[in-house]
Design an enzyme around this catalytic site. Structure first.
Site, PDB file in Angstrom:
ATOM      1  N   GLY A  88       0.518  -5.082   0.734  1.00 19.87           N
ATOM      2  CA  GLY A  88      -0.652  -5.028  -0.143  1.00 19.87           C
ATOM      3  C   GLY A  88      -0.379  -5.623  -1.520  1.00 19.87           C
ATOM      4  N   ALA A 136       0.864  -1.176   0.000  1.00 18.06           N
ATOM      5  CA  ALA A 136       0.000   0.000   0.000  1.00 18.06           C
ATOM      6  C   ALA A 136       0.902   1.229   0.000  1.00 18.06           C
ATOM      7  CB  ALA A 136      -0.863  -0.018   1.257  1.00 18.06           C
ATOM      8  N   GLU A 189       4.152  -5.748   7.120  1.00 17.44           N
ATOM      9  CA  GLU A 189       3.376  -4.685   7.789  1.00 17.44           C
ATOM     10  C   GLU A 189       3.766  -4.484   9.238  1.00 17.44           C
ATOM     11  OE1 GLU A 189       2.161  -6.838   5.638  1.00 17.44           O
ATOM     12  OE2 GLU A 189       0.642  -5.913   4.356  1.00 17.44           O
ATOM     13  N   GLU A 242      -0.900  -9.189  -1.100  1.00 23.23           N
ATOM     14  CA  GLU A 242      -2.331  -9.431  -0.867  1.00 23.23           C
ATOM     15  C   GLU A 242      -3.107  -9.393  -2.187  1.00 23.23           C
ATOM     16  OE1 GLU A 242      -2.336  -6.395   2.333  1.00 23.23           O
ATOM     17  OE2 GLU A 242      -3.458  -7.897   3.454  1.00 23.23           O
TER      18      GLU A 242
END
Ligand code: 3HC
Length: 709
Positions: free
Chosen positions: A121, A82, A144, A124
């Site tokens: 992310g 992200a 993370e 993911e």
């Protein structure tokens, strides 16, 4: 939109104005729709990227000529996560979890073609696709936790379903990446291929059906063994450290993956993610991530690019010289170490050999790498051999005359384009630069012991240093995997200047009535790995004694002589068997009763009646001292930015990373309040407190250190 040409490409932008710059493109060819992410440098999944992927997916799904979808990224990596810079701003649609669900629910097969660092992310997103194909050099991870958060786009629910609870826990708790081969082994990816995009396209063309999305919708087989594993992990938490509440919520989410339906697990994960994102620890860790990268941006790099460094010479093979040599060998450089006489050479060889062996035993490098590293090492008593080196580092004992004499020799023998560096902690760098006769090619490279482990390198830049020399020193430090921080050449640079005041304040608290062990325990409970007296015992008390002798007493400033007296008695720390603690083979160090008696005698001699000093007073005064001294360094231009000081104190002094560093901490308390407390201490008349003018100015303007970054 037409499919007439072999490859049709279009940008996906809800706002056509910025069409040319849009970071996602949809390319169509032979019935395959390829979604190409192009958002340099690391293809972070910022709002425009998420929107672009979403729109492309809808277009591909609606296009009757597209039978399958390939998700791929341009440049150096598939998305590395992200976009961290968006974390502080209001969320924008589509969120990453929504996008992942959309991919997973796509009725056409979605293939993720992976390369580079597929992190957070990014992984993911890949886990939500139906097939994953990776290049052999790909690294895959969910880091993370290093930012004080947890995977927030389905990672805690999809990872255990793909690779099992045990592996998922290890990956998410450690934040460590897997190699592609490992990921293949564990079932995280489906295939390895040097050209993952082409391989994904070939697979797509072969007409594979999508993996049934219901697989993720199924309950994980609730094995009791997995639940037991998680309950053991929960019990182990107090000893593990790590950011809160992330460490605990990771286990909660994995438990949810076992016990609850997929959708409920996702909701739990989202709530936990948002809770962690708002936590103090995450705030601090995210600041550190950005601050580290900001610190590495030296102004010289805007106009200069250093050549690749091949060969480093180190003059002096003592503890520091040997540590630097090991760090250089680890980084693949050729290293020449110059020592005096046969005994000097043998001693240095032993230290470096032991250090490389320790790196092998700890698994930092393989046995073969260790053996290979030593083939790149030359040890010699002949100074002339430094002539081959691109960089010559002087790492001699902290004696001005010795350093100046040897630097003169180095200046005469090094090749003209070489950079010369000193590793001094406290001496006058500008005088050393002059002694080398090459002040324009001279920098300070201040490592911290043990140099092969500690990540900070302060790069001291003098008034006459040429930008090319700075760029080379920077490249060298980065090449060793270190965190470079720029400093002016003031003796002590950033860390040791603050440390000297910090230690003086600790000594004053001890003289007033605290015990060294109380100071240590208090600072450890704040989050330092060791207390200041434990650090002194480890590194030996002599260095700061020497420094105090050199500097002499400051007129009108309180002077505490406990450390001097201990050195005179030979109680110089661990190596001597005793310092502030007593060291006995096979048992844990205990506070040194003789040192306590000495402290009592010194108090009595000065007419000081010991008083109760609370832990809170110790913590507050030591932390306030750091901020006050740091503000003076900012004002004097020794440090360029408050966040550089944060990084220096974290990596040089062990300031707890999750607090973000002393300046970030001060901002959380507010500079106004910090100034009020320091000014109140100064008003009591102690010579230890002189409020930094910058603090007073900032307080009157309600300023924040972060505004000066
Ligand atoms: N978001 C925004 N910017 C990022 C970024 C990210 N996730 N990752 C890296 N960058 C930026 C850096 O700030 C840097 O910017 P700069 O050039 O302006 O200084 C630039 O990309 C290059 O980064 P590095 O200097 O670190 O380059 P390296 O080659 O040394 O390392 C990397 C590359 C391994 C990708 C490293 O940058 C890294 O570890 N990045 C963070 C990865 C990460 O933590 N991902 C998870 C994010 S959280 C998440 O995904 C939440 C989700 O679960 C919902």
């Amino acid at each position: 939109m037409s499919d007439a040409s072999p490859t049709a490409s279009e940008t996906l932008d809800p706002e056509p104005r910025s069409r040319a710059k849009h970071p996602v493109r949809l390319e169509r060819s032979n019935g395959i729709a390829t979604i190409l992410i192009d958002n340099p440098p690391v293809n972070a999944l910022s709002a425009s990227v998420r929107q672009g992927i979403y729109i492309a997916l809808e277009a591909a799904e609606a296009d009757p000529r597209a039978n399958a979808i390939v998700l791929v990224a341009a440049g150096r990596t598939f998305p590395a996560g992200a976009d961290i810079t968006e974390f502080g701003s209001p969320p924008q649609d589509p969120s990453l979890p929504v996008l992942c669900d959309r991919i997973e629910a796509c009725p056409k097969p979605v293939f993720a073609a992976l390369h580079g660092t597929v992190l957070g992310g990014g992984l993911e997103l890949a886990m939500a696709a139906h097939y994953r194909i990776a290049a052999a050099a790909t690294q895959l991870g969910l880091p993370e936790v290093k930012l004080g958060i947890l995977p927030g786009a389905g990672g805690t629910q999809r990872a255990p379903r793909l690779i099992g609870v045990e592996q998922a826990l290890a990956m998410i708790q450690s934040g460590q990446s897997l190699s592609a081969a490992d990921a293949m082994d564990k079932g995280l990816i489906d295939a390895l291929d040097e050209d993952p995009r082409e391989a994904a396209t070939a697979l797509a063309l072969s007409g594979m059906e999508p993996r049934p999305t219901s697989k993720n919708r199924e309950r994980l087989k609730s094995a009791n063994a997995d639940l037991e594993l998680l309950s053991a992990a929960r019990e182990a938490l107090p000893g593990m450290g790590g950011p809160q509440p992330a460490m605990e919520r990771i286990i909660d989410c994995l438990e949810a993956a076992i016990l609850l339906p997929f959708d409920v697990g996702l909701t739990r994960e989202r709530d936990a993610f948002l809770e962690c994102l708002a936590s103090r620890d995450s705030l601090g860790l995210r600041h550190v991530f950005m601050a580290e990268r900001r610190a590495a941006k030296f102004p010289e790099l805007e106009t200069r690019k250093a050549p690749v460094l091949q060969h480093v010479a180190i003059v002096g093979g003592g503890l520091m010289g040997a540590g630097i040599a090991i760090a250089c060998l680890d980084a693949g450089l050729a290293v020449t170490v110059v020592e005096e006489g046969e005994a000097g050479v043998t001693g240095a060889l032993d230290r470096i050999g032991d250090g490389v062996q320790a790196a092998v035993s700890k698994g930092r490098i393989s046995e073969a790498q260790g053996a290979q590293a030593l083939t790149r090492l030359t040890l010699t008593a002949n100074m002339a051999e430094i002539a081959k080196a691109d960089l010559v580092i002087e790492a001699l004992p902290e004696q001005a005359e010795l350093k100046e004499r040897v630097l003169g020799e180095i200046g005469a023998l090094a090749k003209p384009e070489a950079v010369i560096a000193t590793n001094t902690s406290y001496l006058d760098v500008d005088a050393l630069a002059k002694a080398s006769n090459r002040p324009d090619r001279f920098v300070a490279l201040h490592f911290f012991a043990p140099a092969q482990i500690m990540r900070l390198v302060e790069i001291g830049v003098g008034p006459g240093t040429n930008p090319d020399a700075v760029a080379l020193a920077h490249r060298f430090a980065k090449g060793l995997g270190k965190v470079p921080v720029r400093a002016a050449t003031t003796p002590g640079f950033i860390v040791n200047t603050i440390l000297a005041k910090f230690r003086l304040m600790a000594d004053a608290l001890v003289e007033d009535g605290a015990s060294p062990a109380q100071v240590d325990t208090t600072m450890r409970s704040f989050g330092f790995p060791l207390g200041p007296y434990q650090v002194l015992d480890r590194s030996g008390l002599e260095a700061s004694w020497e420094m105090r002798k050199r500097r002499g007493r400051v007129e009108g400033e309180r002077y505490v002589s406990i450390g001097d007296k201990m050195c005179e008695l030979g109680w110089t720390g661990r190596k001597a068997g005793q310092g502030y603690y007593v060291y006995n083979e096979g048992s844990a160090p205990v506070p040194n009763a003789d040192a306590i008696t000495l402290i009592e005698e010194l108090r009595a001699a000065q007419g000081i009646t010991p008083r109760e000093v609370s832990n809170r007073e110790i913590r507050d005064k030591l932390l306030l001292t750091m901020v006050n001294e740091a503000a003076k360094l900012l004002e004097a231009g020794v440090a360029a930015r408050p966040s550089d000081i944060d990084i220096a104190m974290i990596h040089g002094l062990g300031y707890p990373e999750r607090r973000g560093g002393p300046m970030f901490d001060a901002d959380q308390t507010t500079v106004f309040e910090i100034h009020r407390r320091i000014a109140a201490l100064e008003a009591k008349g102690s010579s230890l407190w002189k409020t930094a003018p910058l603090l007073a100015q900032m307080a009157s303007e309600r300023g924040k250190f972060s505004d000066l970054n």
